[in-house]
Design a protein around this motif. Structure first.
Motif, mmCIF file in Angstrom:
data_model
loop_
_atom_site.group_PDB
_atom_site.id
_atom_site.type_symbol
_atom_site.label_atom_id
_atom_site.label_comp_id
_atom_site.label_asym_id
_atom_site.label_seq_id
_atom_site.Cartn_x
_atom_site.Cartn_y
_atom_site.Cartn_z
ATOM 1 N N GLU A 332 0.817 -1.205 0.000
ATOM 2 C CA GLU A 332 0.000 0.000 0.000
ATOM 3 C C GLU A 332 0.853 1.257 0.000
ATOM 4 O O GLU A 332 0.354 2.345 -0.240
ATOM 5 C CB GLU A 332 -0.947 0.002 1.202
ATOM 6 C CG GLU A 332 -0.236 -0.025 2.534
ATOM 7 C CD GLU A 332 -1.240 0.015 3.655
ATOM 8 O OE1 GLU A 332 -1.935 1.027 3.757
ATOM 9 O OE2 GLU A 332 -1.324 -0.956 4.408
ATOM 10 N N LEU A 363 -8.806 -1.374 2.544
ATOM 11 C CA LEU A 363 -7.625 -1.170 1.710
ATOM 12 C C LEU A 363 -8.000 -0.501 0.395
ATOM 13 O O LEU A 363 -7.268 0.349 -0.120
ATOM 14 C CB LEU A 363 -6.928 -2.505 1.451
ATOM 15 C CG LEU A 363 -6.242 -3.128 2.668
ATOM 16 C CD1 LEU A 363 -5.838 -4.569 2.372
ATOM 17 C CD2 LEU A 363 -5.030 -2.318 3.067
ATOM 18 N N SER A 365 -10.403 1.592 -0.001
ATOM 19 C CA SER A 365 -10.610 3.009 0.303
ATOM 20 C C SER A 365 -9.291 3.766 0.301
ATOM 21 O O SER A 365 -9.196 4.875 -0.242
ATOM 22 C CB SER A 365 -11.295 3.156 1.667
ATOM 23 O OG SER A 365 -11.388 4.514 2.040
ATOM 24 N N LEU A 366 -8.243 3.168 0.883
ATOM 25 C CA LEU A 366 -6.928 3.808 0.898
ATOM 26 C C LEU A 366 -6.382 3.984 -0.508
ATOM 27 O O LEU A 366 -5.807 5.020 -0.853
ATOM 28 C CB LEU A 366 -5.963 2.982 1.739
ATOM 29 C CG LEU A 366 -6.169 3.058 3.257
ATOM 30 C CD1 LEU A 366 -5.406 1.940 3.948
ATOM 31 C CD2 LEU A 366 -5.735 4.406 3.793
ATOM 32 N N ARG A 370 -5.667 7.528 -2.499
ATOM 33 C CA ARG A 370 -4.383 7.893 -3.096
ATOM 34 C C ARG A 370 -4.521 8.172 -4.586
ATOM 35 O O ARG A 370 -3.795 9.015 -5.136
ATOM 36 C CB ARG A 370 -3.369 6.786 -2.817
ATOM 37 C CG ARG A 370 -2.917 6.868 -1.376
ATOM 38 C CD ARG A 370 -1.989 5.763 -0.979
ATOM 39 N NE ARG A 370 -1.525 6.008 0.377
ATOM 40 C CZ ARG A 370 -1.012 5.090 1.166
ATOM 41 N NH1 ARG A 370 -0.887 3.859 0.721
ATOM 42 N NH2 ARG A 370 -0.614 5.390 2.374
ATOM 43 N N ALA A 389 -13.614 6.395 -2.591
ATOM 44 C CA ALA A 389 -12.926 6.182 -1.323
ATOM 45 C C ALA A 389 -13.901 6.287 -0.154
ATOM 46 O O ALA A 389 -13.847 5.488 0.796
ATOM 47 C CB ALA A 389 -11.786 7.187 -1.165
ATOM 48 N N ALA A 393 -14.814 3.226 2.386
ATOM 49 C CA ALA A 393 -14.584 3.391 3.825
ATOM 50 C C ALA A 393 -15.859 3.129 4.612
ATOM 51 O O ALA A 393 -15.826 2.523 5.696
ATOM 52 C CB ALA A 393 -14.050 4.789 4.111
ATOM 53 N N GLN A 405 -7.272 -1.486 9.736
ATOM 54 C CA GLN A 405 -7.359 -0.943 8.383
ATOM 55 C C GLN A 405 -8.535 0.012 8.236
ATOM 56 O O GLN A 405 -8.439 1.031 7.537
ATOM 57 C CB GLN A 405 -7.464 -2.076 7.355
ATOM 58 C CG GLN A 405 -6.278 -3.015 7.310
ATOM 59 C CD GLN A 405 -5.028 -2.351 6.750
ATOM 60 O OE1 GLN A 405 -5.039 -1.187 6.377
ATOM 61 N NE2 GLN A 405 -3.943 -3.101 6.679
ATOM 62 N N LYS A 408 -7.647 3.289 9.898
ATOM 63 C CA LYS A 408 -6.653 3.982 9.074
ATOM 64 C C LYS A 408 -7.313 4.630 7.857
ATOM 65 O O LYS A 408 -6.968 5.766 7.486
ATOM 66 C CB LYS A 408 -5.565 3.001 8.642
ATOM 67 C CG LYS A 408 -4.438 3.662 7.872
ATOM 68 C CD LYS A 408 -3.205 2.781 7.826
ATOM 69 C CE LYS A 408 -3.461 1.477 7.129
ATOM 70 N NZ LYS A 408 -2.195 0.728 6.910
ATOM 71 N N ALA A 409 -8.264 3.941 7.238
ATOM 72 C CA ALA A 409 -8.963 4.520 6.092
ATOM 73 C C ALA A 409 -9.726 5.774 6.503
ATOM 74 O O ALA A 409 -9.724 6.786 5.784
ATOM 75 C CB ALA A 409 -9.919 3.487 5.482
ATOM 76 N N TYR A 412 -7.239 8.646 6.936
ATOM 77 C CA TYR A 412 -6.699 9.172 5.686
ATOM 78 C C TYR A 412 -7.730 10.036 4.969
ATOM 79 O O TYR A 412 -7.393 11.069 4.379
ATOM 80 C CB TYR A 412 -6.236 8.022 4.796
ATOM 81 C CG TYR A 412 -5.220 8.447 3.771
ATOM 82 C CD1 TYR A 412 -3.926 8.784 4.141
ATOM 83 C CD2 TYR A 412 -5.554 8.524 2.421
ATOM 84 C CE1 TYR A 412 -2.997 9.187 3.208
ATOM 85 C CE2 TYR A 412 -4.626 8.921 1.482
ATOM 86 C CZ TYR A 412 -3.355 9.248 1.874
ATOM 87 O OH TYR A 412 -2.434 9.660 0.949
ATOM 88 N N LEU A 443 3.129 6.670 7.832
ATOM 89 C CA LEU A 443 1.965 7.263 7.167
ATOM 90 C C LEU A 443 1.519 8.539 7.872
ATOM 91 O O LEU A 443 1.318 9.576 7.236
ATOM 92 C CB LEU A 443 0.821 6.252 7.134
ATOM 93 C CG LEU A 443 -0.503 6.784 6.582
ATOM 94 C CD1 LEU A 443 -0.370 7.207 5.124
ATOM 95 C CD2 LEU A 443 -1.605 5.736 6.728
#
Length: 575
Positions: A332, A363, A365-366, A370, A389, A393, A405, A408-409, A412, A443
């Motif tokens: 990632e 993942l 969504s991340l 990006r 995204a 999420a 995860q 984290k999404a 972000y 990150l």
């Protein structure tokens, strides 16, 4: 004191909690819970102090000093975390909820036995650490407010689940959905090779919290066993059933030696009894047991942890869906366009084949986020990927709101949307719960640097690099960016040269701008040539690109100046 029926229900709840996989092998947490609940039900909540708990639960002597011996505080912290995890999993349908607020050792009880209303049983007492302004017995107005707040999340959840952005293309359901079976790890109790107070504290922390921490990361089925015999039975259950095709046993041994405390862990394949991964490391004296547990969980299940590496090796080129998921965790941080596109396609296939897989959605969504951040560098619109995204999420949060995860999404997305208070809160939560994972530090540090928060950002990235067995790729990009933004052009060049991702255009932006500032124009033009191959006409897109990354105007102007010196003026759109 509480009514007899409520007393019985609460004590039955305690027994149910103590039989659960979150508590079954932790005598210390069970004793703590039994003590504070019994004292409260008998009307002696005013006696629940750090000192009395230390003497009566942990057998400390009369000279016990809570200020220097943290056994009560640390066990209470683990107890709160285990209760929270229990009620989100095995205890989510229990008729009684037991909670212990931070700053207090006095439990509160919520009884859900009446369909008309919830009964809240709270002692009219405060512990020595409680906020004196907090009301302990709710009024009728408080209960009405609580009922309203209980309804609001349901309404919000229905609204979220019914909303799908119009420009989000959701994959059609596959004709024959693949069953993605997560790997299973059985965790028997940790043991110490001989007695020492530090070793016993670490073993207790491991037995209290390791399975809880690993479940929170959310990439494998974790089964805590109370003893070796039960561990074997659970391993057989994993291997014989549908829980997982890959079954491992994680053993942890704590070894006191003259040089200090050593922790040895082994990840063993249950089918072959082969040791697939292992590590022996010295635990520094200043590292708390809780931090050691956090680091161990990340070493096993982190983005570059042993399980991800093992599954990559085991399922490479087998067309098994787990190949994508394990690679997704490790890749990632890959920023070349081809690699990111392949990763996105792989995760979309998994989300299509297994729409109830929260990790795939998180993942994805991340990756979409990006892609959204990347679009302006190509002159594109970030909005479509931003909508995707957000949808991914929300799917991850609906399926598994509290795993690594998913959180984290959410963080972000908050960063991308410039919702700084939310970003601050979630990033702090991630560092507190999963700070043992080096890539989460990198990150968050990278996001901080984009936002101009150089001190914390640089410190976090350096900590993450120090924890990793090897560094490269994206690890040094934002350090180089920060060096340039602070006017250290030579240092920016040195750091950028350590980046192994030549396909990442930002490396060439940093190098070209730094060389321009140093008036090394031939080298600067070579970097601009490399940049043009990756991002044609990038001079038109510098400002929208950096603004989309939440980079401040002063820093953008500094890069504008460096690139202008290297190759001429940048087209500046209006702010």
């Amino acid at each position: 004191m509480v009514a007899l029926r409520e007393h019985e229900l609460i004590m039955q709840a305690v027994e149910s909690i103590c039989r659960s996989s979150y508590f079954c092998r932790s005598e210390r947490m069970k004793d703590f819970l039994h003590h504070v609940v019994s004292e409260t039900l008998e009307g002696r909540a005013d006696r629940i102090k750090s000192y009395s708990v230390g003497l009566e639960v942990f057998g400390r002597s009369d000279s016990f000093d809570p200020a220097t011996d943290s056994v009560v505080r640390s066990t209470a912290s683990r107890l709160r975390a285990a209760l929270c995890a229990y009620y989100k999993d095995e205890g989510k349908s229990d008729p009684v909820t037991i909670t212990i607020d931070r700053g207090s050792y006095v439990p509160e009880f919520k009884l859900l036995t009446s369909p008309a209303a919830e009964a809240v049983v709270q002692p009219n007492l405060k512990s020595d650490d409680e906020d004196p302004s907090r009301k302990t017995v709710p009024s009728k107005k408080d209960r009405l407010r609580a009922a309203l707040f209980a309804i609001i999340p349901i309404i919000c959840a229905v609204s979220l689940l019914s909303y799908t952005p119009s420009n989000v293309l959701i994959p059609k359901q596959a004709a024959s959905a693949a069953t993605i079976r997560r790997p299973c790890i059985v965790v028997p109790p940790a043991v110490a090779t001989r007695y020492s107070p530090a070793a016993i504290d670490l073993v207790q922390a491991l037995n209290d919290q390791l399975a809880v921490e690993m479940r929170a990361i959310g990439v494998a089925t974790i089964m805590a066993a109370p003893d070796a015999e039960a561990a074997n039975a659970l391993a057989e259950r994993c291997a014989a059933g549908d829980l997982a095709a890959s079954v491992f046993r994680l053993t942890v041994t704590v070894r006191p030696e003259q040089a200090g405390l050593f922790m040895v862990w082994r990840l063993i394949d249950v089918q072959t009894e082969a040791v697939e991964s292992s590590l022996a490391e010295r635990i520094d004296a200043e590292v708390t047991p809780d931090r050691s547990v956090n680091v161990l969980a990340s070493q096993i299940l982190g983005t570059e942890g042993s399980l991800a590496v093992l599954l990559d090796r085991r399922y490479h080129n087998t067309l098994d869906p787990r190949e994508c998921l394990s690679k997704a965790q490790r890749l990632e941080y890959l920023f070349d366009d081809v690699g990111r596109g392949k990763l996105r396609d792989c995760l979309e296939q998994i989300a299509q084949a297994a729409p109830n897989n929260p990790e795939a959605w998180a993942l994805l969504s991340l990756v979409y986020a990006r892609e959204s951040r990347n679009e302006p560098s190509l002159g594109g619109d970030p909005a479509p990927f931003s909508a995707k995204a957000l949808h991914a999420a929300r799917e991850a949060e609906r399926l598994s709101p509290d795993t690594f995860q998913t959180i984290k999404a959410r963080m972000y997305l908050a960063y991308m949307d410039n919702r700084l208070p939310m970003y601050e809160a979630i990033s702090s939560q991630l560092l507190e719960r999963f700070g043992g994972a080096p890539n989460i530090k990198i990150l968050i540090g990278s996001c901080d640097i984009s936002l101009g928060r150089y001190d914390r950002g640089i410190a976090l990235i350096k900590q993450g690099i120090a924890q990793k067995r090897s560094a490269g790729g994206f690890d040094f990009v934002m350090l180089a960016f920060a060096a340039y933004a602070q006017g250290n052009y030579l240092q920016a060049l040195e750091l950028a040269d350590r980046v192994s991702l030549d396909e990442y255009y930002l490396v060439h932006v940093i190098k070209a701008a730094a060389l321009g500032q140093l008036m090394r124009l031939d080298a600067a033009k070579r970097e601009l040539h490399e940049l043009d191959a990756l991002r044609p006409n990038y001079s038109k897109y510098l400002y929208p690109d950096f603004r989309n990354r939440n980079i401040g105007e002063t820093v953008i102007a500094a890069f504008d100046d460096g690139l202008r010196k290297a190759a001429g003026p940048i087209t500046r759109p209006p702010p």
